[in-house]
Design an enzyme around this catalytic site. Structure first.
Site, PDB file in Angstrom:
ATOM      1  N   ASN A  46      -6.436  12.815   0.997  1.00 20.02           N
ATOM      2  CA  ASN A  46      -5.789  13.737   1.926  1.00 20.02           C
ATOM      3  C   ASN A  46      -6.332  13.404   3.316  1.00 20.02           C
ATOM      4  O   ASN A  46      -7.447  13.764   3.664  1.00 20.02           O
ATOM      5  CB  ASN A  46      -6.128  15.179   1.525  1.00 20.02           C
ATOM      6  CG  ASN A  46      -5.463  16.202   2.421  1.00 20.02           C
ATOM      7  OD1 ASN A  46      -4.840  15.852   3.433  1.00 20.02           O
ATOM      8  ND2 ASN A  46      -5.600  17.471   2.077  1.00 20.02           N
ATOM      9  N   ARG A  92      -1.613  12.853  -0.288  1.00 18.86           N
ATOM     10  CA  ARG A  92      -0.913  14.038   0.184  1.00 18.86           C
ATOM     11  C   ARG A  92      -0.179  13.622   1.460  1.00 18.86           C
ATOM     12  O   ARG A  92      -0.791  13.107   2.394  1.00 18.86           O
ATOM     13  CB  ARG A  92      -1.907  15.140   0.515  1.00 18.86           C
ATOM     14  CG  ARG A  92      -1.213  16.332   1.100  1.00 18.86           C
ATOM     15  CD  ARG A  92      -2.167  17.302   1.732  1.00 18.86           C
ATOM     16  NE  ARG A  92      -1.410  18.414   2.283  1.00 18.86           N
ATOM     17  CZ  ARG A  92      -1.793  19.104   3.330  1.00 18.86           C
ATOM     18  NH1 ARG A  92      -2.918  18.803   3.960  1.00 18.86           N
ATOM     19  NH2 ARG A  92      -1.069  20.107   3.768  1.00 18.86           N
ATOM     20  N   HIS A 118       3.173  23.797   1.661  1.00 22.53           N
ATOM     21  CA  HIS A 118       2.352  24.187   0.505  1.00 22.53           C
ATOM     22  C   HIS A 118       3.117  23.974  -0.806  1.00 22.53           C
ATOM     23  O   HIS A 118       2.829  24.620  -1.812  1.00 22.53           O
ATOM     24  CB  HIS A 118       1.961  25.684   0.537  1.00 22.53           C
ATOM     25  CG  HIS A 118       1.001  26.057   1.605  1.00 22.53           C
ATOM     26  ND1 HIS A 118       1.094  27.249   2.302  1.00 22.53           N
ATOM     27  CD2 HIS A 118      -0.097  25.425   2.090  1.00 22.53           C
ATOM     28  CE1 HIS A 118       0.108  27.320   3.175  1.00 22.53           C
ATOM     29  NE2 HIS A 118      -0.628  26.237   3.084  1.00 22.53           N
ATOM     30  N   GLU A 125      -4.358  21.611  -5.632  1.00 25.50           N
ATOM     31  CA  GLU A 125      -3.405  20.640  -5.104  1.00 25.50           C
ATOM     32  C   GLU A 125      -3.798  19.202  -5.459  1.00 25.50           C
ATOM     33  O   GLU A 125      -2.947  18.364  -5.721  1.00 25.50           O
ATOM     34  CB  GLU A 125      -3.263  20.822  -3.592  1.00 25.50           C
ATOM     35  CG  GLU A 125      -2.548  22.132  -3.278  1.00 25.50           C
ATOM     36  CD  GLU A 125      -2.589  22.531  -1.824  1.00 25.50           C
ATOM     37  OE1 GLU A 125      -1.667  22.174  -1.094  1.00 25.50           O
ATOM     38  OE2 GLU A 125      -3.541  23.225  -1.419  1.00 25.50           O
ATOM     39  N   ARG A 133      -2.753  31.130  13.017  1.00 25.54           N
ATOM     40  CA  ARG A 133      -1.337  31.018  13.410  1.00 25.54           C
ATOM     41  C   ARG A 133      -0.685  32.399  13.449  1.00 25.54           C
ATOM     42  O   ARG A 133      -0.974  33.251  12.615  1.00 25.54           O
ATOM     43  CB  ARG A 133      -0.554  30.147  12.423  1.00 25.54           C
ATOM     44  CG  ARG A 133      -1.004  28.719  12.373  1.00 25.54           C
ATOM     45  CD  ARG A 133      -0.032  27.893  11.513  1.00 25.54           C
ATOM     46  NE  ARG A 133      -0.595  26.607  11.192  1.00 25.54           N
ATOM     47  CZ  ARG A 133      -0.827  26.183   9.945  1.00 25.54           C
ATOM     48  NH1 ARG A 133      -0.507  26.932   8.907  1.00 25.54           N
ATOM     49  NH2 ARG A 133      -1.355  25.003   9.743  1.00 25.54           N
TER      50      ARG A 133
END
Ligand code: ADP
Length: 398
Positions: A7, A90, A179, A384, A240
């Site tokens: 990743n 990823r 996601h 993940e 965010r």
């Protein structure tokens, strides 16, 4: 299959070496501040965290450092490169082209480059990771697993914005959702756990971490999701804003005399939980402040809960039949008080939380609803990296 999962961020590289047969992690680690001078790498050996100095100036050197560490006799992780059978990356954005994970060819790499326009912070770093692996491990098979792919099944009515249609045609401005690897993984896990055929399984997945999104899954497929054209839309997150009235941006531009870059920074890094509370983006620190009477910390939590409830409510209506509500990621897996507030008072809707079970469930797969709850509530830890390793095996197996 033994898969190296990568990743790659703009200045970091996270990795895990996973054996898919028994879903075990041989080692995992991270190299941060790439290009920023001498650094340390952190990795695990038999579950213990180890810190080791590295000097990496770019991603290729970072991949080389990872490989050297894997091969190091002291660690005994692997004795030859042949033991790494494939690499799974990823990749954040696969645009409208990638519905599933793919074997990386030159043409696939070109497409990922094309979608850098849609994910300027992420895709270039992901591409860098792929190229670096090609350099350091020539000939090793690589697979791309996209954050957006799971959401490509959404109907047009979920992904088209109410803007002039030409902007979708010209610039592919639409909801993509993110996601996806996590939403896909936890919804499949929950279906399996509940003994329901995944193709008939309807659920609402609340992925609540530092970045958060909620997905309505219908018949095992993404039907609607809270993140949009970028990961900025939807729930308030650690830093965010989530969805706001776009007109606020015009006011801020005028009143504060801000540049577009500054606005971008405010919405992505200075808003959400940290913006409201002024304390932290981390819910654990917000909890602590709230418990000492900090009103804005309490307000940040209330706003987060309200927003999660609104999405759960709207997805209940969108889906009609719902088998389960699932909580995952840092907040979803650990913060039982948030889970309680998100589901309280919904008995009339067939949603009944087992408070005692909820209070003691942390980061493990479990029901937290009462046995007579029509819609089950579950905690499903996300993974993940494991999903990327499994996808890599499945793409290469096919
Ligand atoms: P990311 O989106 O960066 O992967 P995580 O899924 O790790 O984030 O979630 C981080 C959030 O989860 C933080 O707000 C943190 O406070 C919250 N959290 C609460 N309890 C825990 C815990 N025991 N471990 C990790 N994160 C936790």
């Amino acid at each position: 299959m033994r898969v190296l999962v990568i990743n790659c961020g703009s200045s970091s590289l996270k990795y895990q070496l996973i054996t898919t047969e028994n879903e075990s992690v041989i080692t995992k680690g991270i190299i941060e501040r790439i290009g920023d001078g001498p650094e340390y790498t952190y990795f695990t050996k038999k579950g213990e965290k180890i810190k080791k100095p590295v000097n990496v100036n770019n991603h290729t050197e970072a991949v080389q450092a990872v490989i050297d560490n894997l091969l190091s006799r002291d660690n005994g992780f692997i004795s030859s490169l042949n033991e790494i059978e494939a690499i799974g990356h990823r990749v954040v954005h696969g645009g409208e082209e990638f519905y599933s994970s793919v074997f990386i060819t030159d043409r696939v790499l070109e497409s990922i480059e094309k979608y850098a326009e849609l994910a300027p912070l992420h895709n270039p770093a992901n591409i860098q990771g792929i190229r670096s692996c090609r350099e350091v491990l020539p000939g090793k098979r690589q697979v791309a697993v996209f954050d957006t792919a799971f959401h490509q099944t959404m109907p047009e009515s979920s992904y088209i914005y109410a803007l002039p249609y030409e902007y979708y045609e010209k610039y592919r401005i639409r909801r993509y959702g993110f996601h996806g690897t996590s939403h896909s993984y936890v919804s499949k896990k929950a279906a399996e756990f509940m003994g329901i055929d995944k193709d008939k399984f309807n659920c609402i997945v609340c992925h609540l971490g530092n970045g958060s999104s909620i997905t309505a899954v219908k018949n095992g497929k993404s039907f609607d999701t809270s993140m949009g054209y970028t990961p900025l839309e939807g729930l308030p997150m650690g830093t965010r804003s989530g969805s706001i009235d776009p007109a606020i941006i015009f006011t801020l531009l005028q009143r504060e005399n801000l540049t577009m870059d500054k606005i971008n920074d405010i919405l992505n890094r200075k808003s959400g939980l940290i913006g409201i509370s002024g304390v932290s983006n981390d819910l654990r620190e917000i909890n602590e402040a709230a418990s000492k009477g900090n009103k804005r910390a309490e307000l940040a939590k209330e706003i987060l809960v309200k927003s999660i409830r609104k999405y759960i409510g709207s997805y209940l209506i969108e889906l009609g039949k719902v088998d389960a509500i699932i909580f995952t990621a840092g907040i979803g897996e650990n913060e039982f008080a948030i889970r309680e507030k998100c589901t309280e008072g919904l008995e009339e809707w067939g949603i009944k939380l087992d408070r005692e079970n909820n209070n003691k469930t942390r980061a493990k797969l479990a029901f937290i609803s009462t046995p007579d709850s029509r819609i089950k509530i579950l905690v499903v830890p996300t993974n993940e990296e494991l999903m990327i390793a499994m996808e890599t095996e499945s793409v290469l197996g096919n």
